[in-house]
Scaffold this motif. Structure first.
Motif, PDB file in Angstrom:
ATOM      1  N   ALA A  58       0.830  -1.218   0.000  1.00  9.75           N
ATOM      2  CA  ALA A  58       0.000   0.000   0.000  1.00  9.75           C
ATOM      3  C   ALA A  58       0.863   1.267   0.000  1.00  9.75           C
ATOM      4  O   ALA A  58       0.490   2.275  -0.621  1.00  9.75           O
ATOM      5  CB  ALA A  58      -0.924  -0.010   1.211  1.00  9.75           C
ATOM      6  N   ASP A  59       2.026   1.235   0.666  1.00  8.34           N
ATOM      7  CA  ASP A  59       2.948   2.393   0.621  1.00  8.34           C
ATOM      8  C   ASP A  59       3.336   2.660  -0.833  1.00  8.34           C
ATOM      9  O   ASP A  59       3.317   3.778  -1.329  1.00  8.34           O
ATOM     10  CB  ASP A  59       4.242   2.094   1.413  1.00  8.34           C
ATOM     11  CG  ASP A  59       4.085   2.174   2.926  1.00  8.34           C
ATOM     12  OD1 ASP A  59       4.544   1.232   3.612  1.00  8.34           O
ATOM     13  OD2 ASP A  59       3.517   3.163   3.412  1.00  8.34           O
ATOM     14  N   VAL A  60       3.701   1.559  -1.520  1.00  6.82           N
ATOM     15  CA  VAL A  60       4.208   1.664  -2.896  1.00  6.82           C
ATOM     16  C   VAL A  60       3.084   2.089  -3.837  1.00  6.82           C
ATOM     17  O   VAL A  60       3.229   2.983  -4.665  1.00  6.82           O
ATOM     18  CB  VAL A  60       4.824   0.320  -3.340  1.00  6.82           C
ATOM     19  CG1 VAL A  60       5.241   0.362  -4.801  1.00  6.82           C
ATOM     20  CG2 VAL A  60       6.008  -0.043  -2.439  1.00  6.82           C
ATOM     21  N   SER A  81       9.059  11.828  -2.140  1.00 11.23           N
ATOM     22  CA  SER A  81       8.232  11.068  -1.196  1.00 11.23           C
ATOM     23  C   SER A  81       9.102  10.340  -0.185  1.00 11.23           C
ATOM     24  O   SER A  81      10.284  10.058  -0.450  1.00 11.23           O
ATOM     25  CB  SER A  81       7.350  10.080  -1.954  1.00 11.23           C
ATOM     26  OG  SER A  81       7.663   8.743  -1.673  1.00 11.23           O
ATOM     27  N   GLU A  82       8.480  10.042   0.936  1.00  7.54           N
ATOM     28  CA  GLU A  82       9.150   9.308   2.018  1.00  7.54           C
ATOM     29  C   GLU A  82       9.698   7.980   1.515  1.00  7.54           C
ATOM     30  O   GLU A  82      10.656   7.436   2.057  1.00  7.54           O
ATOM     31  CB  GLU A  82       8.110   9.058   3.117  1.00  7.54           C
ATOM     32  CG  GLU A  82       8.542   8.130   4.226  1.00  7.54           C
ATOM     33  CD  GLU A  82       7.360   7.707   5.081  1.00  7.54           C
ATOM     34  OE1 GLU A  82       6.849   8.562   5.828  1.00  7.54           O
ATOM     35  OE2 GLU A  82       6.950   6.533   4.989  1.00  7.54           O
ATOM     36  N   GLU A  83       9.075   7.468   0.455  1.00  7.36           N
ATOM     37  CA  GLU A  83       9.441   6.117  -0.021  1.00  7.36           C
ATOM     38  C   GLU A  83      10.535   6.142  -1.075  1.00  7.36           C
ATOM     39  O   GLU A  83      10.956   5.066  -1.540  1.00  7.36           O
ATOM     40  CB  GLU A  83       8.202   5.403  -0.573  1.00  7.36           C
ATOM     41  CG  GLU A  83       6.959   5.462   0.307  1.00  7.36           C
ATOM     42  CD  GLU A  83       7.179   4.924   1.745  1.00  7.36           C
ATOM     43  OE1 GLU A  83       8.227   4.300   1.991  1.00  7.36           O
ATOM     44  OE2 GLU A  83       6.327   5.151   2.595  1.00  7.36           O
ATOM     45  N   ARG A  84      10.995   7.345  -1.487  1.00 12.76           N
ATOM     46  CA  ARG A  84      11.985   7.407  -2.580  1.00 12.76           C
ATOM     47  C   ARG A  84      13.240   8.145  -2.114  1.00 12.76           C
ATOM     48  O   ARG A  84      13.130   9.140  -1.399  1.00 12.76           O
ATOM     49  CB  ARG A  84      11.417   8.175  -3.770  1.00 12.76           C
ATOM     50  CG  ARG A  84      10.204   7.503  -4.399  1.00 12.76           C
ATOM     51  CD  ARG A  84       9.579   8.421  -5.428  1.00 12.76           C
ATOM     52  NE  ARG A  84       8.278   7.909  -5.833  1.00 12.76           N
ATOM     53  CZ  ARG A  84       7.965   7.639  -7.112  1.00 12.76           C
ATOM     54  NH1 ARG A  84       8.850   7.851  -8.067  1.00 12.76           N
ATOM     55  NH2 ARG A  84       6.762   7.185  -7.424  1.00 12.76           N
ATOM     56  N   VAL A  98       5.713  14.235  -0.147  1.00 12.43           N
ATOM     57  CA  VAL A  98       4.534  13.428   0.200  1.00 12.43           C
ATOM     58  C   VAL A  98       4.880  12.271   1.124  1.00 12.43           C
ATOM     59  O   VAL A  98       5.888  11.583   0.906  1.00 12.43           O
ATOM     60  CB  VAL A  98       3.895  12.872  -1.110  1.00 12.43           C
ATOM     61  CG1 VAL A  98       2.692  12.016  -0.806  1.00 12.43           C
ATOM     62  CG2 VAL A  98       3.514  14.017  -2.038  1.00 12.43           C
ATOM     63  N   ASP A  99       4.074  12.094   2.155  1.00 13.18           N
ATOM     64  CA  ASP A  99       4.081  10.843   2.907  1.00 13.18           C
ATOM     65  C   ASP A  99       2.843  10.101   2.413  1.00 13.18           C
ATOM     66  O   ASP A  99       1.738  10.373   2.878  1.00 13.18           O
ATOM     67  CB  ASP A  99       4.006  11.137   4.413  1.00 13.18           C
ATOM     68  CG  ASP A  99       4.017   9.858   5.239  1.00 13.18           C
ATOM     69  OD1 ASP A  99       4.032   9.967   6.478  1.00 13.18           O
ATOM     70  OD2 ASP A  99       3.965   8.747   4.647  1.00 13.18           O
ATOM     71  N   PRO A 100       3.030   9.206   1.438  1.00 11.67           N
ATOM     72  CA  PRO A 100       1.856   8.642   0.753  1.00 11.67           C
ATOM     73  C   PRO A 100       0.897   7.914   1.697  1.00 11.67           C
ATOM     74  O   PRO A 100      -0.315   8.033   1.583  1.00 11.67           O
ATOM     75  CB  PRO A 100       2.463   7.662  -0.264  1.00 11.67           C
ATOM     76  CG  PRO A 100       3.892   8.085  -0.416  1.00 11.67           C
ATOM     77  CD  PRO A 100       4.291   8.681   0.889  1.00 11.67           C
ATOM     78  N   LEU A 101       1.471   7.133   2.599  1.00 11.36           N
ATOM     79  CA  LEU A 101       0.651   6.412   3.579  1.00 11.36           C
ATOM     80  C   LEU A 101       1.318   6.607   4.941  1.00 11.36           C
ATOM     81  O   LEU A 101       2.365   6.025   5.233  1.00 11.36           O
ATOM     82  CB  LEU A 101       0.565   4.922   3.219  1.00 11.36           C
ATOM     83  CG  LEU A 101      -0.124   4.005   4.230  1.00 11.36           C
ATOM     84  CD1 LEU A 101      -1.510   4.503   4.601  1.00 11.36           C
ATOM     85  CD2 LEU A 101      -0.185   2.586   3.699  1.00 11.36           C
ATOM     86  N   ASP A 102       0.710   7.446   5.765  1.00  6.95           N
ATOM     87  CA  ASP A 102       1.252   7.722   7.104  1.00  6.95           C
ATOM     88  C   ASP A 102       0.571   6.790   8.101  1.00  6.95           C
ATOM     89  O   ASP A 102      -0.640   6.661   8.117  1.00  6.95           O
ATOM     90  CB  ASP A 102       0.978   9.180   7.485  1.00  6.95           C
ATOM     91  CG  ASP A 102       1.356   9.452   8.933  1.00  6.95           C
ATOM     92  OD1 ASP A 102       2.554   9.321   9.271  1.00  6.95           O
ATOM     93  OD2 ASP A 102       0.454   9.734   9.736  1.00  6.95           O
ATOM     94  N   GLY A 103       1.391   6.126   8.914  1.00  5.07           N
ATOM     95  CA  GLY A 103       0.839   5.187   9.894  1.00  5.07           C
ATOM     96  C   GLY A 103       0.607   3.817   9.285  1.00  5.07           C
ATOM     97  O   GLY A 103      -0.302   3.096   9.665  1.00  5.07           O
TER      98      GLY A 103
HETATM   99 MN    MN Z   1       4.446   6.739   5.329  1.00  2.67          MN
END
Ligand code: MN
Ligand code: AHG
Ligand code: MN
Ligand code: MN
Length: 298
Positions: A58-60, A81-84, A98-103
């Motif tokens: 889901a993060d991705v 993004s937090e993921e890259r 962007v924090d695409p999915l926080d928590g």
């Molecule tokens: Mn996140």
């Protein structure tokens, strides 16, 4: 101590206002897709993000959908993004972090999760004073969006890809009723532990492990959220560009205060894209006590 309220972020231009509106509309449009993905993309991918966290599918998914839709807007020049590891150039214009999915660790237990967007006028990593807008989406029993510009903070109800105003002007009460403090208590700095002992005598504990959900309770009821520095994490856990700056901007635009140990979060010198910071945000009264206990200025 500085009076609460919007700090010296330059007022956004008409173009920036129009871009912010388009960003918010675009996010409202993809919220249904994101919510569906939270039901289907719950496995861990085995890949790790620049903060060393194992990413959920889901993060991705959220990161890729937000990059394709927001990165495709004419007014956006950079997507990060937090993921890259690094920002990507997608055109000319504003920079979004962007924090695409926080928590995301709350997904498995069906607790609140969110999406956080910082909209900066400048190259990343940027100062919080370069923010022209910030928002978060809270995926709870209903889906709401909190949007801050230099005009203030508005809360929207998001459904069927649309948004409607829920609270036209969000403003924090002087004191409030809730507190939420993250991190293991034995690792808190002693001054913060003293502060926590004082606050928990008069506020109610509300901590759910997702920044957006915990901050939304503070914005709804007034009070204080904190994720301090820890023995094992001297710079704290939360990321400046993707979490702390946007949240601090929203809180300050809602007449609250932010603090990171020596001043407003928005004053923090940006050094690295994924740098972490202690984060304290909330109503003026509990923040004033915190700042006095920990020393430093607001
Ligand atoms: Mn996140
Ligand atoms: P993310 O899922 O985007 O990595 O963020 C998780 C963060 C933040 O949402 C929350 O405030 C904090 O982690 C919770 O940390 P603990 O699990 O240590 O309470
Ligand atoms: Mn994460
Ligand atoms: Mn997060």
């Amino acid at each position: 101590m500085a009076a609460p309220g919007p700090r010296s972020n330059d007022p956004e231009t008409a173009d920036e206002s129009a871009c912010i509106t388009t960003i918010v509309d675009t996010i409202a449009d993809i919220v249904p897709k994101l919510r569906t993905a939270f039901e289907t993309h719950r496995s861990y991918e085995g890949d790790y993000n620049p903060s060393g966290e194992e990413m959920l599918a889901a993060d991705v998914y959220a990161d890729e959908l937000l990059e394709s839709r927001l990165g495709g807007l004419d007014c956006i020049g950079t997507y990060a993004s937090e993921e890259r590891a690094d920002p990507i150039q997608v055109g000319t214009g504003l920079s979004i972090a962007v924090d695409p999915l926080d928590g995301s660790s709350n997904l498995g237990s069906n607790n609140g999760v969110g999406t956080i967007v910082g909209i900066y006028d400048g190259d990343l990593p940027a100062s919080g004073h370069d923010l022209v807008g910030a928002m978060y989406v809270l995926y709870g029993p209903t889906t709401t969006a909190m949007v801050a510009t230099d005009d203030g903070v508005t809360e929207y109800l998001c459904s069927d890809g649309q948004r409607e105003v829920l609270t036209p002007s969000v403003s924090l009460p002087e004191t409030g009723t809730v507190y939420g403090f993250g991190g293991p208590v034995p690792e808190w700095p002693s001054a913060f532990r003293r502060y926590a002992m004082s606050v928990q005598r008069r506020l109610k504990r509300r901590y759910g492990g997702a920044l957006v959900a915990d901050v939304n309770q503070v914005l709804s009821h007034g009070g204080v959220f904190a994720y301090p520095s820890l023995e094992t994490r001297p710079s704290g856990k939360l990321r400046l560009q993707f979490e702390a700056n946007p949240i601090a901007y929203i809180i300050e635009q809602a007449n609250g205060l932010s603090y990171q140990g020596s001043g407003s979060v928005l004053e923090t010198e940006p050094e690295r894209l994924h740098q972490r910071t202690p984060l304290f945000v909330g109503s003026p009264e509990p923040l004033a006590e915190l700042i006095e206990t920990l020393g430093g200025k607001a």
